[in-house]
Design a protein around this motif. Structure first.
Motif, short mmCIF file in Angstrom:
data_model
loop_
_atom_site.label_atom_id
_atom_site.label_comp_id
_atom_site.label_asym_id
_atom_site.label_seq_id
_atom_site.Cartn_x
_atom_site.Cartn_y
_atom_site.Cartn_z
N PRO A 300 -3.15 16.69 -16.18
CA PRO A 300 -1.73 16.43 -16.48
C PRO A 300 -1.14 15.25 -15.71
O PRO A 300 -0.19 14.62 -16.18
N LEU A 301 -1.72 14.96 -14.50
CA LEU A 301 -1.20 13.84 -13.75
C LEU A 301 -1.40 12.52 -14.51
O LEU A 301 -0.64 11.56 -14.33
N ALA A 302 -2.49 12.46 -15.36
CA ALA A 302 -2.75 11.24 -16.13
C ALA A 302 -1.66 10.99 -17.16
O ALA A 302 -1.47 9.87 -17.62
N TRP A 303 -0.97 12.04 -17.56
CA TRP A 303 0.07 11.90 -18.58
C TRP A 303 1.39 11.39 -17.98
O TRP A 303 2.32 11.09 -18.72
N LEU A 304 1.51 11.37 -16.58
CA LEU A 304 2.74 10.92 -15.94
C LEU A 304 2.93 9.41 -16.06
O LEU A 304 4.06 8.91 -15.99
N HIS A 305 1.82 8.69 -16.21
CA HIS A 305 1.86 7.25 -16.39
C HIS A 305 2.70 6.58 -15.29
O HIS A 305 2.31 6.57 -14.13
N ARG A 306 3.87 6.04 -15.62
CA ARG A 306 4.70 5.27 -14.67
C ARG A 306 5.26 6.16 -13.55
O ARG A 306 5.47 5.69 -12.43
N LEU A 307 5.47 7.43 -13.84
CA LEU A 307 6.00 8.31 -12.80
C LEU A 307 5.00 8.47 -11.67
O LEU A 307 5.37 8.50 -10.48
N TRP A 308 3.73 8.55 -12.04
CA TRP A 308 2.71 8.67 -10.98
C TRP A 308 2.63 7.37 -10.17
O TRP A 308 2.49 7.41 -8.94
N ALA A 309 2.74 6.24 -10.85
CA ALA A 309 2.73 4.95 -10.12
C ALA A 309 3.95 4.87 -9.19
O ALA A 309 3.85 4.35 -8.07
N ARG A 310 5.08 5.36 -9.69
CA ARG A 310 6.29 5.33 -8.84
C ARG A 310 6.13 6.25 -7.63
O ARG A 310 6.57 5.91 -6.52
N TYR A 311 5.46 7.41 -7.84
CA TYR A 311 5.20 8.33 -6.73
C TYR A 311 4.35 7.65 -5.67
O TYR A 311 4.60 7.77 -4.47
N GLU A 312 3.32 6.90 -6.14
CA GLU A 312 2.45 6.22 -5.19
C GLU A 312 3.25 5.19 -4.40
O GLU A 312 3.05 5.04 -3.17
N ASP A 313 4.17 4.47 -5.08
CA ASP A 313 4.98 3.46 -4.37
C ASP A 313 5.89 4.13 -3.34
O ASP A 313 6.04 3.64 -2.20
N GLU A 314 6.54 5.26 -3.71
CA GLU A 314 7.45 5.95 -2.80
C GLU A 314 6.70 6.50 -1.60
O GLU A 314 7.18 6.45 -0.47
N TRP A 315 5.51 7.02 -1.85
CA TRP A 315 4.73 7.59 -0.74
C TRP A 315 4.33 6.48 0.23
O TRP A 315 4.36 6.65 1.44
N ALA A 316 4.01 5.31 -0.35
CA ALA A 316 3.65 4.18 0.52
C ALA A 316 4.87 3.74 1.34
O ALA A 316 4.74 3.38 2.52
N THR A 317 6.06 3.77 0.70
CA THR A 317 7.29 3.37 1.42
C THR A 317 7.58 4.35 2.55
O THR A 317 7.96 3.95 3.67
N ASP A 318 7.43 5.66 2.31
CA ASP A 318 7.65 6.67 3.35
C ASP A 318 6.69 6.46 4.52
O ASP A 318 7.08 6.55 5.70
N ARG A 319 5.45 6.15 4.17
CA ARG A 319 4.45 5.95 5.23
C ARG A 319 4.82 4.73 6.05
O ARG A 319 4.70 4.73 7.29
N GLN A 320 5.32 3.70 5.38
CA GLN A 320 5.72 2.49 6.09
C GLN A 320 6.91 2.78 7.01
O GLN A 320 6.99 2.27 8.13
N GLY A 321 7.85 3.64 6.51
CA GLY A 321 9.01 3.99 7.34
C GLY A 321 8.62 4.76 8.58
O GLY A 321 9.14 4.52 9.67
N ARG A 322 7.68 5.68 8.41
CA ARG A 322 7.24 6.46 9.58
C ARG A 322 6.56 5.55 10.59
O ARG A 322 6.76 5.68 11.81
N ASN A 323 5.79 4.62 10.08
CA ASN A 323 5.12 3.69 10.99
C ASN A 323 6.14 2.80 11.72
O ASN A 323 5.98 2.48 12.90
N ALA A 324 7.22 2.41 10.98
CA ALA A 324 8.25 1.56 11.59
C ALA A 324 8.98 2.29 12.71
O ALA A 324 9.35 1.71 13.74
N LYS A 325 9.21 3.58 12.55
CA LYS A 325 9.90 4.38 13.58
C LYS A 325 9.08 4.42 14.85
O LYS A 325 9.61 4.26 15.96
N LEU A 326 7.80 4.60 14.72
CA LEU A 326 6.92 4.63 15.88
C LEU A 326 6.91 3.28 16.59
O LEU A 326 6.95 3.19 17.83
N LEU A 327 6.90 2.19 15.79
CA LEU A 327 6.90 0.86 16.38
C LEU A 327 8.20 0.61 17.15
O LEU A 327 8.20 -0.05 18.21
N THR A 328 9.32 1.11 16.58
CA THR A 328 10.62 0.91 17.24
C THR A 328 10.63 1.56 18.62
O THR A 328 11.13 1.00 19.59
#
Length: 664
Positions: A300-328
């Motif tokens: 069923p995840l294959a049927w999400l198409h753009r939503l799954w791609a958007r999820y991947e982008d958001e997860w990458a952004t969250d990971r970047q934010g967590r990394n930025a907090k540690l750097l700060t």
């Protein structure tokens, strides 16, 4: 020896010819070919039959039964005829340097229930009674009737001469006739008669001799009867074999035509149905596989198409934010260390300035890089993508298999739809059964004749052995009683000498035939290296073919065209033995040959085999390149036109085409 040349032929009320049709057949030495073209059923074979019947009458068909000849002629007489059916063959006869123009004429009045034939030979337009009565002997001396089909032959049937079982008898008999060996046999029979008469005169007064004489006469009578029966059975066997060959050929042609009409699909119906069932089962199996693949939890995840791609982008952004907090946090610690060092080393104003700069930089970094996470930290899409790709590949492969199975099912269903119903083929099956029955009857008839022939041969051998014993008794027990007895011994020696002479003469001719047939065969073949030699056995006259490596090449390994070329080579060797004393007529000579074999046959057979060659061709045989190859040797051209409306054939000269080619 006389030489025969056809000058013309006229046919009236015979076969497809109703009104009198005449063909001028005269030729020149440089252009010895007359070409006659026609569609099937327009009269080519009738023209060949007319030449055979016109010259030889009842002997033309090589049958021991006159009724077969009468049936043949009656079947060709037209029912719509106004006058008599007739054939007139104009001949130019050269004898000892003297040339005669002769017309051989046969007429058949149309009488129901009876057969009447009128025959005459005209010289200078007047019936010559002596020539008429002696015609059979005259024409037989030039070319015996039993060999006429070697000179006037059907090209489609000529391949049958390459049959290993028939060829030895044909070669031996033709050689005997051409060499005049029949005279040796006649002389031998005369010596037997002399022996018999001498023995009878020598012992007229002896009771013992009378008994021996009567036994000898009885055995001679039995031998003569069995010899005639044996000869008749051989001819009947040959006729039955020919009938069987024709029946088989008719069946093969009909089956081939029926297969093109749907019989082949009908015969393969069971396999086609099996293929359809198998294809349907395969479709159902693949459909089940698709259902199983669809149950994969990751699919069923294959049927999400753009939503799954958007999820991947958001997860990458969250990971970047967590990394930025540690750097700060690390930057803040670094700034404290720097400020502490500066406080210890420098002035208060400089420290304040640096502190302000570091605070401003930290605020900017915190504002640009940090965002409050939206997703949980344990939902990394990289952990899911491998399973997702596996599920997607599995479903794609399963769908592709389904499409392939569906295509196979469509093909099987279309093939199944082309299978005709049994009732649609009822007439074809019935006709085929009838032709099969005809073949079976012909095979049974041939088997019966062969059995009777074998029994007759055994009886004849037995009687001849007893006859030789009886003659030996007469020539030994009573040899001192009369001078005539010595004649018996001399006659026996002469007969043995004649037998040896005949065998050696045939053996020497076998070597000549081997060389001639080899030369003719190799000149006609497209594959020049296929054959190195054709050998004729001096004793049995059996024919053996040697390939380029000197190994025996079975005749059944030759193609149909190559077998026809072999038969033509045999004919060419035998015909050339006559040294141009009789014309050659061939019906449908090129139908089964490829282009290269056609050209070879035209240039190396038609152009050289005789002083006059008449080619009876379909409209497509001698055309294009074949016509161009034959044209330099062609003297006259005719077309047989059959009118469906009028129901008869007319002869038309095709001189226009010849003239056009001459100009070109």
């Amino acid at each position: 020896m006389a030489k025969i040349t056809f000058s013309s032929i006229s046919i009236e009320n015979f076969g497809p010819f109703r009104d009198r049709q005449t063909l001028d057949l005269t030729v020149t030495s440089s252009r010895s070919v007359v070409l006659v073209k026609a569609l099937n059923g327009s009269g080519k074979t009738t023209l060949l039959t007319a030449l055979q019947v016109g010259l030889y009458g009842v002997k033309a068909i090589n049958s021991v039964r006159r009724t077969e000849y009468e049936q043949l002629v009656q079947s060709l007489q037209r029912t719509d005829a106004v006058g008599h059916a007739s054939i007139s063959v104009g001949l130019i006869v050269d004898i000892g340097g003297v040339r005669k123009e002769v017309t051989v004429r046969r007429e058949w009045p149309q009488k129901r229930g009876s057969f009447t034939e009128s025959f005459s030979v005209l010289v200078g337009g007047t019936v010559d009674m002596e020539f008429t009565h002696g015609w059979d002997e005259f024409i037989g001396g030039i070319l015996p009737a039993e060999l006429v089909q070697l000179f006037l032959f059907d090209g489609e049937k000529i391949e049958a001469l390459a049959n290993p079982e028939r060829l030895p008898d044909l070669l031996r008999r033709a050689t005997e006739v051409f060499l005049g060996i029949g005279g040796i046999d006649v002389l031998g029979n005369d010596l037997k008669a002399v022996e018999r008469r001498a023995a009878l005169r020598n012992k007229d007064n002896s009771e013992e001799y009378e008994a021996a004489k009567n036994a000898l006469l009885e055995l001679e009578s039995q031998a003569e009867t069995l010899t005639r029966t044996h000869a008749d059975l051989i001819q009947e066997q040959a006729a039955s074999r020919n009938t069987l060959d024709q029946a088989k050929l008719a069946l093969e042609r009909y089956v081939a035509e029926a297969r093109r009409g749907g019989l082949a699909a009908y015969e393969q119906a069971a396999q086609i149905r099996s293929n359809a069932v198998s294809a349907n089962n395969q479709v159902n199996a693949v459909r089940s596989s698709i259902a199983e693949a669809m149950s994969d939890p990751f699919l069923p995840l294959a049927w999400l198409h753009r939503l799954w791609a958007r999820y991947e982008d958001e997860w990458a952004t969250d990971r970047q934010g967590r990394n930025a907090k540690l750097l700060t946090e690390e930057f803040k610690k670094r700034d404290r260390r720097i400020l502490a060092a500066l406080t210890a080393e420098g002035s208060g104003g400089s420290v304040s300035l640096v502190r302000e700069l570091l605070k401003r930089d930290l605020d900017q970094a915190r504002a640009a890089r940090y965002r409050k996470p939206l997703l949980t930290t344990d939902g990394d899409p990289a952990d899911v993508n491998a399973n997702l790709m596996r599920a997607r590949s599995h479903i794609q492969a399963t769908v592709a298999s389904f499409e392939s199975a569906r295509r196979e099912l469509d093909v099987s269903e279309r093939a199944l739809g082309e299978v005709p119903a049994e009732e649609q083929l009822a007439d074809i099956l019935a006709t085929m059964q009838g032709k099969t029955q005809t073949v079976a009857v012909a095979e049974q008839r041939l088997a019966q004749i062969s059995t009777v022939l074998s029994e007759t041969q055994g009886s004849l051998s037995h009687v001849r052995a007893r006859l030789d014993a009886a003659r030996s008794r007469l020539s030994t027990e009573f040899k001192d009683r009369s001078l005539e007895t010595k004649g018996l011994e001399a006659g026996a020696r002469a007969r043995r000498t004649l037998t040896v002479f005949k065998d050696r003469l045939l053996a020497s001719k076998a070597h000549w035939l081997s060389e001639m047939i080899t030369a003719e065969f190799r000149s006609l073949l497209r594959k020049r290296k296929l054959v190195s030699h054709v050998l004729v056995d001096p004793s049995s006259y059996e024919v053996t073919i040697k390939d380029g490596k000197g190994q025996e090449l079975p005749m059944d390994r030759l193609s149909a065209g190559e077998r026809q070329m072999l038969a033509v080579s045999v004919l060419s060797a035998l015909i050339k033995e006559r040294k141009g004393r009789f014309p050659v007529v061939v019906d449908t000579p090129l139908a089964r040959l490829d282009r290269q074999h056609r050209t070879s046959l035209i240039k190396r057979f038609f152009a050289t085999v005789s002083h006059q060659v008449i080619v009876l061709s379909t409209d497509e045989e001698v055309d294009g390149a074949a016509y161009d190859a034959l044209h330099p040797y062609t003297n006259r051209e005719y077309i047989l036109d059959f009118s469906d409306e009028l129901g008869h054939t007319t002869v038309r000269s095709d001189a226009g085409r010849s003239s056009a080619l001459e100009v070109a």
